[in-house]
Design a protein around this motif. Sequence first.
Motif, PDB file in Angstrom:
ATOM      1  N   PRO A  66     -67.639   8.225 -46.733  1.00 44.42           N
ATOM      2  CA  PRO A  66     -67.352   7.990 -45.321  1.00 44.42           C
ATOM      3  C   PRO A  66     -68.127   8.938 -44.404  1.00 44.42           C
ATOM      4  CG  PRO A  66     -65.367   8.660 -46.518  1.00 44.42           C
ATOM      5  CD  PRO A  66     -66.496   8.678 -47.481  1.00 44.42           C
ATOM      6  N   ILE A  67     -68.517   8.414 -43.251  1.00 46.43           N
ATOM      7  CA  ILE A  67     -69.176   9.215 -42.220  1.00 46.43           C
ATOM      8  C   ILE A  67     -68.140   9.480 -41.138  1.00 46.43           C
ATOM      9  CG2 ILE A  67     -71.011   9.317 -40.513  1.00 46.43           C
ATOM     10  CD1 ILE A  67     -72.537   7.299 -42.287  1.00 46.43           C
ATOM     11  N   VAL A  68     -67.889  10.753 -40.851  1.00 52.13           N
ATOM     12  CA  VAL A  68     -66.882  11.133 -39.865  1.00 52.13           C
ATOM     13  C   VAL A  68     -67.578  11.745 -38.663  1.00 52.13           C
ATOM     14  CG1 VAL A  68     -64.863  12.585 -39.408  1.00 52.13           C
ATOM     15  CG2 VAL A  68     -65.167  11.539 -41.666  1.00 52.13           C
ATOM     16  N   ASP A  69     -67.296  11.201 -37.475  1.00 54.37           N
ATOM     17  CA  ASP A  69     -67.816  11.760 -36.230  1.00 54.37           C
ATOM     18  C   ASP A  69     -66.955  12.966 -35.877  1.00 54.37           C
ATOM     19  OD1 ASP A  69     -68.706  12.406 -33.709  1.00 54.37           O
ATOM     20  OD2 ASP A  69     -68.463  10.395 -32.888  1.00 54.37           O
ATOM     21  N   ASP A  74     -58.789  11.552 -45.598  1.00 51.20           N
ATOM     22  CA  ASP A  74     -58.907  10.264 -46.290  1.00 51.20           C
ATOM     23  C   ASP A  74     -60.211  10.188 -47.081  1.00 51.20           C
ATOM     24  OD1 ASP A  74     -56.477   9.495 -45.261  1.00 51.20           O
ATOM     25  OD2 ASP A  74     -57.314   8.074 -43.795  1.00 51.20           O
ATOM     26  N   GLY A  75     -61.294  10.715 -46.503  1.00 50.86           N
ATOM     27  CA  GLY A  75     -62.576  10.713 -47.206  1.00 50.86           C
ATOM     28  C   GLY A  75     -62.525  11.545 -48.470  1.00 50.86           C
ATOM     29  N   PHE A  76     -61.917  12.729 -48.378  1.00 50.83           N
ATOM     30  CA  PHE A  76     -61.797  13.577 -49.560  1.00 50.83           C
ATOM     31  C   PHE A  76     -60.898  12.935 -50.606  1.00 50.83           C
ATOM     32  CE2 PHE A  76     -62.990  17.374 -46.816  1.00 50.83           C
ATOM     33  CZ  PHE A  76     -64.268  17.442 -47.332  1.00 50.83           C
ATOM     34  N   LYS A  77     -59.847  12.262 -50.168  1.00 51.13           N
ATOM     35  CA  LYS A  77     -58.951  11.613 -51.120  1.00 51.13           C
ATOM     36  C   LYS A  77     -59.614  10.414 -51.794  1.00 51.13           C
ATOM     37  CE  LYS A  77     -54.444  12.723 -49.120  1.00 51.13           C
ATOM     38  NZ  LYS A  77     -53.266  12.136 -48.430  1.00 51.13           N
ATOM     39  N   SER A  78     -60.399   9.653 -51.050  1.00 50.36           N
ATOM     40  CA  SER A  78     -60.969   8.428 -51.603  1.00 50.36           C
ATOM     41  C   SER A  78     -62.252   8.656 -52.394  1.00 50.36           C
ATOM     42  CB  SER A  78     -61.216   7.400 -50.499  1.00 50.36           C
ATOM     43  OG  SER A  78     -62.227   7.864 -49.616  1.00 50.36           O
ATOM     44  N   THR A  79     -63.128   9.530 -51.914  1.00 47.77           N
ATOM     45  CA  THR A  79     -64.417   9.712 -52.604  1.00 47.77           C
ATOM     46  C   THR A  79     -64.695  11.159 -52.988  1.00 47.77           C
ATOM     47  OG1 THR A  79     -65.664  10.050 -50.560  1.00 47.77           O
ATOM     48  CG2 THR A  79     -65.471   7.785 -51.356  1.00 47.77           C
ATOM     49  N   GLY A  80     -63.969  12.082 -52.400  1.00 43.75           N
ATOM     50  CA  GLY A  80     -64.217  13.494 -52.690  1.00 43.75           C
ATOM     51  C   GLY A  80     -65.242  14.128 -51.783  1.00 43.75           C
ATOM     52  N   PHE A  81     -65.860  13.331 -50.911  1.00 44.76           N
ATOM     53  CA  PHE A  81     -66.903  13.823 -50.019  1.00 44.76           C
ATOM     54  C   PHE A  81     -66.793  13.146 -48.667  1.00 44.76           C
ATOM     55  CE2 PHE A  81     -68.572  14.073 -54.301  1.00 44.76           C
ATOM     56  CZ  PHE A  81     -69.084  15.359 -54.340  1.00 44.76           C
ATOM     57  N   VAL A  82     -67.352  13.779 -47.645  1.00 44.20           N
ATOM     58  CA  VAL A  82     -67.543  13.144 -46.344  1.00 44.20           C
ATOM     59  C   VAL A  82     -68.870  13.628 -45.775  1.00 44.20           C
ATOM     60  CG1 VAL A  82     -65.094  12.892 -45.760  1.00 44.20           C
ATOM     61  CG2 VAL A  82     -66.302  14.929 -45.046  1.00 44.20           C
TER      62      VAL A  82
END
Length: 89
Positions: free
Chosen positions: A37-40, A61-69
């Motif tokens: 995910p890309i977070v602004d 949510d990004g860390f939970k779903s993919t481990g990265f943002v």
Amino acid sequence: MLHCARVAVSKTLFRPSVTSRSLGTLSSGNVDTSGIPIVDFANFGSLSFEQRRETSRQVVDGFKSTGFVYLGNHGISENVVREAFRRVR
């Protein structure tokens, strides 16, 4: 303002399983996120509690779903980022 706490961690907790490591390369602007995910991050500095909470939720949510943002609009200049990668190499 973001406050961080320092935590002492024993070096023995982190034993590398590989003999060499490298960092990812800097993007040329066209990033294939492959589902990351890309977070602004610009709204995190907002005075609005709701905007800060929404940005925080996206990061978690990004860390939970993919481990990265990927953090966009974080305010760190491209020169500082390049220099950090240069020094780590």
